[in-house]
Design a protein around this motif. Sequence first.
Motif, PDB file in Angstrom:
ATOM      1  N   GLY A   1      45.239  37.989  49.768  1.00 44.01           N
ATOM      2  CA  GLY A   1      44.754  37.476  48.496  1.00 44.01           C
ATOM      3  C   GLY A   1      45.421  36.151  48.192  1.00 44.01           C
ATOM      4  N   PRO A   2      45.245  35.628  46.976  1.00 50.02           N
ATOM      5  CA  PRO A   2      45.828  34.317  46.658  1.00 50.02           C
ATOM      6  C   PRO A   2      47.329  34.230  46.905  1.00 50.02           C
ATOM      7  CG  PRO A   2      44.267  34.956  44.968  1.00 50.02           C
ATOM      8  CD  PRO A   2      44.426  36.145  45.864  1.00 50.02           C
TER       9      PRO A   2
ATOM     10  N   TRP B   1      37.245  36.841  46.660  1.00 47.20           N
ATOM     11  CA  TRP B   1      38.132  36.868  45.503  1.00 47.20           C
ATOM     12  C   TRP B   1      37.309  37.214  44.268  1.00 47.20           C
ATOM     13  CZ3 TRP B   1      39.168  33.284  41.251  1.00 47.20           C
ATOM     14  CH2 TRP B   1      40.350  33.587  40.572  1.00 47.20           C
ATOM     15  N   HIS B   2      37.448  38.447  43.806  1.00 50.48           N
ATOM     16  CA  HIS B   2      36.729  38.950  42.638  1.00 50.48           C
ATOM     17  C   HIS B   2      35.239  38.605  42.681  1.00 50.48           C
ATOM     18  CE1 HIS B   2      40.462  40.203  40.892  1.00 50.48           C
ATOM     19  NE2 HIS B   2      40.942  38.978  40.810  1.00 50.48           N
TER      20      HIS B   2
ATOM     21  N   SER C   1      37.476  30.072  44.046  1.00 49.79           N
ATOM     22  CA  SER C   1      37.252  30.999  45.150  1.00 49.79           C
ATOM     23  C   SER C   1      36.903  30.240  46.425  1.00 49.79           C
ATOM     24  CB  SER C   1      36.129  31.981  44.788  1.00 49.79           C
ATOM     25  OG  SER C   1      35.853  32.853  45.870  1.00 49.79           O
TER      26      SER C   1
END
Length: 474
Positions: free
Chosen positions: A23-24, A52-53, A110
Amino acid sequence: MIPSPTTDLTDGQVFDAVGIGAGPFNLGFAALATGAPDLRVAVFDAADDFTWHPGMMLPGTHLQVPFMADLVTLADPSNEHSFLNYLKASGRLYPFYIRENFYALRREYSDYLRWAAHRLDSVRFGHTVTDVTHEDGSYRVTVQTPAGARTVRALNLVLGTGTQPWVPDTVDPVALATGDAFHTSEYAHRRTQLADRHRIAVVGSGQSAAEVVADLLETWVDTPHEETGEPRELVWMTRSPRFFPLEYTKLTLEMTSPEYIDHFHGLPTSRRDALGAAQKGLYKGINADLIDHIHELMYMRDVESAPGRVRLMAATSLDTLTSRVDGLRLNVHNDDDGGAHALDVDTTVLATGYGYREPGFLSGIEDRIRRLPDGRFDVDREYSIGVHSDVLVQNAELHTHGFTAPDLGMGAYRNSVIINRIASREVYPVEQRIAYQEFGSSKPAAGTTHQYDDAAPATAPAETGAAPRQEATR
């Protein structure tokens, strides 16, 4: 699918650090690790591609933090994996400049993360960590790759497996199975399915809930049902006493600082838990401009005598959500006056947040993990949960470091601390004090992180897997 690194993973490869989850925060770890080319780093993620989401990619939504909260800038402004470099490479740097808005659109952020993931050879998607053990002074990490199972060695682990959507136990599993109730993390994927619904309830009052409500106000509630022509109904309910805005004043922002982390981490567990519960509005509130936008939409509907019905209900707790033949029944009560009643709807969108879920592979190294008496990770000031300081966490320390844990703006700071710790030297200068205010009853010591010997080796002694360093002082 993200292109595979140019070299295949081979059995027995040795890394100074293996990051699990991309993830980030672990992407930031990989990006900043490029500043220490002597460190051997790999980051594995089970997904075939970076996402990402994706379920909350609604038109016009933007970050709640300025674009400088990217993977690298607050630690290394010259790093090639910055958001500004992404804009330059994408041909949008000047349009972004003319836009004069510090808050990147969620879609472009994103895309930026995906761009960075493409550029980082250390990041491998489609690689699932299935087992971790410790022997002969290092971690043995078993990874299922597209080419089969591989086992590599790591002197340190960096856990970035992230949080998962949380749904209360009071929600009927049947409603979840049919899709009549679903978490906001799925909203964008299910949005088109709402066209044939008469009544929708949104439960929760954070940013995601508000974005869903705004979207339904703009696109759904005042459009007559396509088959019956009947008006629609939207209910927005939260157990919070009001629809809290995200607090974003400058002195509050100073709490996202190294010295506040020092202060919070040094408190007794009971006090940290009490503060954490009281500080949710500092990171779970709604952008003030979105609250204003929702109110403006409501006002315009009032002026235009719009056909749909909208109810906003604060201080209202969900007792049970059950599936019925003709939809869902929500049994709720008002926390102020105690009044209870039932709401019948077709669909419920659950904006009930996210929670940390420990990955199963940790069972293989349980004896090397420190825990608090209640079982939660005992995370030290520099983000390690390892008995030998060689297992580090990203966004699993809300209870020990406070609301800075999920903050994108603190990701580069945390990664600087982690990388310095793994390298056993100062790869990145780490700020000690940035706030004008003081926290606690006395001024913190000038230095709270390790002092590094430039001659120290980058790799760890075989007997512990931990980098040699001086202990932190307070």
